[in-house]
Design a protein around this motif. Structure first.
Motif, PDB file in Angstrom:
ATOM      1  N   ASN A  79       8.582 -14.765  -2.105  1.00 17.94           N
ATOM      2  CA  ASN A  79       7.326 -15.521  -2.088  1.00 17.94           C
ATOM      3  C   ASN A  79       6.124 -14.595  -2.020  1.00 17.94           C
ATOM      4  OD1 ASN A  79       8.725 -17.928  -2.163  1.00 17.94           O
ATOM      5  ND2 ASN A  79       8.623 -18.292   0.043  1.00 17.94           N
ATOM      6  N   GLN A 107       5.675 -12.796  -5.396  1.00 22.86           N
ATOM      7  CA  GLN A 107       5.129 -13.688  -6.417  1.00 22.86           C
ATOM      8  C   GLN A 107       3.642 -13.923  -6.203  1.00 22.86           C
ATOM      9  OE1 GLN A 107       7.787 -17.066  -5.986  1.00 22.86           O
ATOM     10  NE2 GLN A 107       9.127 -16.361  -7.639  1.00 22.86           N
ATOM     11  N   GLN A 108       3.239 -14.083  -4.941  1.00 23.88           N
ATOM     12  CA  GLN A 108       1.826 -14.283  -4.635  1.00 23.88           C
ATOM     13  C   GLN A 108       1.000 -13.055  -5.002  1.00 23.88           C
ATOM     14  OE1 GLN A 108       0.281 -17.039  -3.751  1.00 23.88           O
ATOM     15  NE2 GLN A 108      -1.688 -15.968  -3.737  1.00 23.88           N
ATOM     16  N   GLN A 143      13.993 -15.038   0.550  1.00 23.30           N
ATOM     17  CA  GLN A 143      13.027 -15.967  -0.031  1.00 23.30           C
ATOM     18  C   GLN A 143      11.607 -15.629   0.427  1.00 23.30           C
ATOM     19  OE1 GLN A 143      13.802 -18.421  -2.391  1.00 23.30           O
ATOM     20  NE2 GLN A 143      11.573 -18.321  -2.585  1.00 23.30           N
ATOM     21  N   ASP A 144      11.463 -15.214   1.686  1.00 24.66           N
ATOM     22  CA  ASP A 144      10.151 -14.797   2.185  1.00 24.66           C
ATOM     23  C   ASP A 144       9.615 -13.615   1.385  1.00 24.66           C
ATOM     24  OD1 ASP A 144      10.143 -16.737   4.136  1.00 24.66           O
ATOM     25  OD2 ASP A 144      10.918 -15.418   5.716  1.00 24.66           O
TER      26      ASP A 144
END
Length: 263
Positions: A47, A50-51, A43-44
Motif C-alpha cells: 500500500n 503504491q501510494q 499488504q502494508d
C-alpha cells in the motif's frame, strides 16, 4: 527489535516499519497465524509503495492544477454528459491507443476534465504527461537550439497518455505545426492523446501558420478520436463578482468627498 528495524531499512521495507508495532499487537490480540501476520505486513508495504508511486507519477505528469472529477460542477453545464466523461475515466481509450478531443469555448471545463481524466489514468497505473501547446512548442524550440530534439521527442512518446491543452488560444510560432505533427504521427495508433481546443478545426491551419501540416495533424488525430463538444457559458465568468447598480451606488457612497478647489 532495533536489529529487526535495521534489517527492514536495509531491505527498503519502510512501509512495513511504519505499521509493524501495531501489527504485532494485532497479531497477539487476535492470535493470528504466521501466514496471516505475514500477509498483513506485506499488504502494508504494498500500500505504501503504491501510494508513493502514485505521488511520483502525479508529480511527473506536471499538471497545471490537479483537478478531479469529484471537483467538477456537473450542474453548471448540462452539455457535459457525465456518462461519457466517466466512460473516458475508465481509461479504455488508453488501452486501445485512441485519442480524445475536447472542443468548446473558454471556461466550459475542457482543461479540468482533461486533467481529471489524466489523474484517473495515473490511479490506474498509466504514465501521463500534461503540456499546453505552448509548453510543447517551447520544449522543442529550446532543445532544437541545443540539438536535443530526440530527447524531447522521447519525453512525449513514453507516456501512455499525453494531454495537449490550450490549442487555439493564440497563433503559434513558425514550425509549431511541425513539432505537433511529429508528436501526433509517432503516437498515432501506439499511445493515447487528449487535446483541448477552443477554436474549430478549420481554423487550425491559420493558428499553426501551416494549412497542409494542420490537415495532416487533424487527419491522423481524428482517425480514432472521440470528440467531446462542450457548449455553454464560462465557469470562470460565473464565479466572477457581479457588479450591479446597487453595488455601484454603494461604492460611490463609500468614496471620500472630493476637496473643493481653492478660490
Amino acid at each position: 527489535m532495533n536489529a529487526l528495524t535495521t534489517t527492514l531499512k536495509q531491505l527498503r521495507l519502510s512501509g512495513l516499519i511504519q505499521t509493524l508495532d501495531v501489527r504485532l499487537q494485532e497479531a497477539a490480540a487476535n492470535r493470528l497465524s504466521h501466514a496471516e501476520f505475514l500477509e498483513l505486513i506485506c499488504q502494508d508495504e504494498l500500500n505504501v509503495r503504491q501510494q508513493r508511486q502514485m505521488e511520483r507519477h502525479t508529480k511527473l505528469a506536471d499538471f497545471r492544477h490537479l483537478k478531479t472529477l469529484d471537483d467538477f460542477d456537473w450542474s453548471f453545464n448540462p452539455s457535459v454528459h457525465k456518462k461519457e466523461i466517466f466512460d473516458l475515466a475508465s481509461c479504455r481509450f488508453i488501452r486501445e491507443a485512441k485519442d480524445v478531443l475536447f472542443l468548446g469555448p473558454p471556461g466550459v471545463g475542457k482543461t479540468h476534465l482533461a486533467q481529471a481524466i489524466g489523474y484517473e489514468a495515473i490511479r490506474q497505473n498509466f504514465l501521463v504527461l500534461y503540456r499546453s501547446i505552448f509548453d510543447l512548442v517551447r520544449d522543442f524550440m529550446k532543445d532544437e537550439a541545443f540539438n536535443q530534439q530526440d530527447k524531447t521527442l522521447r519525453r512525449y512518446l513514453k507516456p501512455d497518455l499525453v494531454i495537449i491543452d490550450d490549442m487555439g488560444l493564440k497563433q503559434l510560432p513558425k514550425h509549431s505545426g511541425e513539432y505537433l505533427l511529429e508528436v501526433i504521427m509517432r503516437r498515432y495508433e501506439n499511445k493515447a492523446t487528449i487535446m483541448t481546443s477552443n477554436r474549430p478545426l478549420e481554423e487550425w491551419g491559420k493558428l499553426l501558420c501551416d494549412v497542409p501540416t494542420a490537415g495532416a495533424i487533424i487527419d491522423r488525430f481524428l482517425h480514432h478520436a472521440q470528440v467531446v463538444a462542450i457548449t455553454g457559458k464560462s465557469y470562470r465568468v460565473k464565479e466572477a463578482p457581479v457588479v450591479t447598480q446597487e453595488t455601484k451606488k454603494s461604492r460611490k457612497s463609500n468614496e471620500p468627498p472630493t476637496a473643493e478647489p481653492a478660490s
